[in-house]
Design a protein around this motif. Structure first.
Motif, PDB file in Angstrom:
ATOM      1  N   CYS A   1      55.179  51.642  27.295  1.00 52.78           N
ATOM      2  CA  CYS A   1      56.018  52.277  28.307  1.00 52.78           C
ATOM      3  C   CYS A   1      57.497  52.219  27.936  1.00 52.78           C
ATOM      4  O   CYS A   1      58.309  52.923  28.538  1.00 52.78           O
ATOM      5  N   SER A   2      57.865  51.396  26.942  1.00 56.52           N
ATOM      6  CA  SER A   2      59.259  51.353  26.497  1.00 56.52           C
ATOM      7  C   SER A   2      59.565  52.436  25.461  1.00 56.52           C
ATOM      8  O   SER A   2      60.716  52.647  25.092  1.00 56.52           O
TER       9      SER A   2
ATOM     10  N   ASP B   1      51.467  50.264  32.774  1.00 55.92           N
ATOM     11  CA  ASP B   1      50.300  49.600  33.342  1.00 55.92           C
ATOM     12  C   ASP B   1      50.411  48.096  33.098  1.00 55.92           C
ATOM     13  O   ASP B   1      51.429  47.604  32.607  1.00 55.92           O
ATOM     14  N   THR B   2      49.374  47.357  33.424  1.00 58.16           N
ATOM     15  CA  THR B   2      49.438  45.894  33.315  1.00 58.16           C
ATOM     16  C   THR B   2      49.531  45.417  31.869  1.00 58.16           C
ATOM     17  O   THR B   2      49.901  44.271  31.617  1.00 58.16           O
ATOM     18  N   ASN B   3      49.191  46.287  30.925  1.00 57.59           N
ATOM     19  CA  ASN B   3      49.271  45.926  29.504  1.00 57.59           C
ATOM     20  C   ASN B   3      50.526  46.466  28.842  1.00 57.59           C
ATOM     21  O   ASN B   3      50.608  46.504  27.614  1.00 57.59           O
ATOM     22  N   ASN B   4      51.491  46.911  29.662  1.00 60.35           N
ATOM     23  CA  ASN B   4      52.751  47.453  29.157  1.00 60.35           C
ATOM     24  C   ASN B   4      52.543  48.746  28.365  1.00 60.35           C
ATOM     25  O   ASN B   4      53.300  49.074  27.462  1.00 60.35           O
ATOM     26  N   LEU B   5      51.490  49.487  28.705  1.00 57.31           N
ATOM     27  CA  LEU B   5      51.215  50.764  28.061  1.00 57.31           C
ATOM     28  C   LEU B   5      51.618  51.912  28.980  1.00 57.31           C
ATOM     29  O   LEU B   5      51.660  51.772  30.206  1.00 57.31           O
TER      30      LEU B   5
ATOM     31  N   GLY C   1      45.179  57.978  32.778  1.00 58.17           N
ATOM     32  CA  GLY C   1      44.896  57.243  31.555  1.00 58.17           C
ATOM     33  C   GLY C   1      46.194  56.942  30.839  1.00 58.17           C
ATOM     34  O   GLY C   1      47.278  57.041  31.423  1.00 58.17           O
ATOM     35  N   ASN C   2      46.100  56.602  29.566  1.00 62.89           N
ATOM     36  CA  ASN C   2      47.283  56.217  28.803  1.00 62.89           C
ATOM     37  C   ASN C   2      47.659  57.269  27.777  1.00 62.89           C
ATOM     38  O   ASN C   2      46.789  57.958  27.231  1.00 62.89           O
ATOM     39  N   LEU C   3      48.950  57.376  27.498  1.00 68.32           N
ATOM     40  CA  LEU C   3      49.393  58.195  26.384  1.00 68.32           C
ATOM     41  C   LEU C   3      49.131  57.433  25.098  1.00 68.32           C
ATOM     42  O   LEU C   3      49.250  56.205  25.044  1.00 68.32           O
ATOM     43  N   ALA C   4      48.767  58.166  24.067  1.00 66.40           N
ATOM     44  CA  ALA C   4      48.441  57.549  22.790  1.00 66.40           C
ATOM     45  C   ALA C   4      48.717  58.545  21.680  1.00 66.40           C
ATOM     46  O   ALA C   4      49.058  59.700  21.930  1.00 66.40           O
TER      47      ALA C   4
END
Length: 425
Positions: free
Chosen positions: A104-105, A123-127, A142-145
């Motif tokens: 997320c940074s 999210d809780t995993n800093n993603l 979901g997450n960006l990847a």
């Protein structure tokens, strides 16, 4: 809702060469699937899509085969990851050594895109966590990847940012079984075409068997003939109803046969809020016009077809929620009668819609010995839309070139089935 059967266009990759330049060509093939709502990001088009353009490629290391909806109306590409339903194809990031979640940074996490209903967050995993909202009131998140995307048998490989989505899908299960996600192809920085660095792409859809081709790169085909170009409209100031990364062109006039609709030019121009832009969208099947323009077109088309077509006298029958001009045509009739043409006149270019592209046979709808055909232009006001949208049904047998370098779209009338034979696909 009754399940109807429609055509889905399936792209399979193949690398082709001309004598003067290298290009990447993907032939179109057809496949029957039941219809169902196709999830779309917010501020796009809230209606069902019964025909979708899809492209097959591979993602990850080792490569996993995926099929994605080709959508020039969206930016962020996404894949369904870790599906909990056995019939849904999914990309498994745990099996790819090149898969990399985005924190997320990262500046990518703060990139602005209209595809997100709310800004991406941690999210809780800093993603980087993203939420996409859909027209049917469902959502997916979901997450960006990033991972390696390969097209053309590995000839073009690039690390690409996408959404790895794993919850909230509500589209039809049979349609889900055909696609893994969506390929965003608009002008945004996170779109697939922008990230891959292609300066232009083209596609051509056949009107006879729905086959055709998709091409990345410069065509340089002399047999295509000169393209008529219309510039993409640029607005630097953010406006609430204007999508600045869409393929926006300026619609100026509409003609039925040689008769121009008596409409002021200003009615086709975006207003001070940005409402009323004209977008070319491969993710939309038909063409939709703002209410006053649609009403004028409907009136003139009715007038010019009054002696050759029988109107369906059912006020409550509206196809896809926005197409309320329908006809009864005897099932014994082998072909439609000679229809007036509808010409969409853009700044510098013109798209003529004729023949069977004007009327769409609604599968499963029979009235006595008649089939139901509906006019392939719809009223966007019935869908609470604030834009004109040119769908891919009216792009059949038209070479469509999206030139990102010169900020323009080119049109040329072409027999797309013959174009595929000429290129050798």
């Amino acid at each position: 809702m009754k399940v109807l059967c429609f055509l889905c266009l399936l792209l399979q990759t193949k690398l082709c060469f001309s004598s003067t330049t290298q290009m990447l060509v993907l032939p179109l093939k057809t496949q029957l699937i039941p219809s169902g709502p196709l999830s779309r990001p917010p501020n796009r088009l809230p209606f069902h899509h019964n025909v979708t353009l899809t492209v097959s490629l591979s993602v990850g290391t080792p490569p996993q085969n995926v099929t994605m909806v080709l959508d020039t109306g969206s930016e962020l590409s996404w894949l369904r990851c870790n599906s909990t339903r056995f019939y849904q194809p999914a990309f498994d990031p745990t099996k790819s050594s090149s898969y990399s979640p985005i924190t997320c940074s990262s500046p990518t996490c703060t990139t602005r895109t209209q595809d997100f209903s709310i800004p991406a967050s941690c999210d809780t995993n800093n993603l980087c966590h993203a939420v996409l909202s859909y027209a049917d009131a469902s959502s997916s998140e979901g997450n960006l990847a990033s991972d390696l995307f390969s097209i053309g048998g590995g000839s073009e490989i690039s690390t690409t940012v996408f959404g790895c989505m794993d919850s909230g899908y509500s589209s039809n299960s049979d349609e889900d079984s055909k696609t893994t996600g969506l390929m965003g192809m608009n002008r945004g920085s996170l779109s697939f075409v922008s990230q891959m660095g292609f300066p232009k792409f083209s596609y051509c859809i056949s009107g006879s068997d729905f086959s055709g081709l998709l091409l990345f790169g410069d065509a340089n085909f002399t047999w295509v003939g000169p393209l008529n170009y219309t510039p993409l409209i640029q607005i630097s100031t953010p406006l609430p109803y204007f999508d600045r990364v869409a393929y926006t062109v300026q619609l100026e006039r509409i003609k039925v046969s040689d008769k121009e609709l008596p409409l002021p030019k200003s009615i086709f121009e975006p207003d001070h809020t940005g409402a009323g832009q004209t977008m070319v969208d491969s993710g939309t099947q038909f063409t939709f016009l703002l209410g006053p323009v649609y009403s004028a077109l409907k009136k003139e088309f009715l007038n010019q077809t009054s002696r050759i077509l029988r109107v369906l006298e059912e006020p409550n029958f509206v196809f896809q929620g926005a197409m309320d001009l329908c006809y009864r045509v005897p099932t014994s009739r082998p072909t439609l009668p000679q229809l007036p043409t509808v010409s969409l006149v853009f700044r510098g270019a013109e798209m003529m819609v004729s023949g069977k592209r004007l009327l769409y046979r609604v599968p499963g709808e029979i009235r006595g010995s008649d089939s139901v055909y509906c006019f392939t232009f719809g009223n966007s006001d019935l869908m609470a839309m604030e834009a004109y949208v040119i769908g891919h049904h009216h792009q059949q047998n038209v070479w469509m070139e999206f030139d990102l370098e010169k900020s323009r779209i080119g049109f040329a009338q072409v027999q797309c089935d013959l174009a595929g034979h000429r290129i050798g696909v």
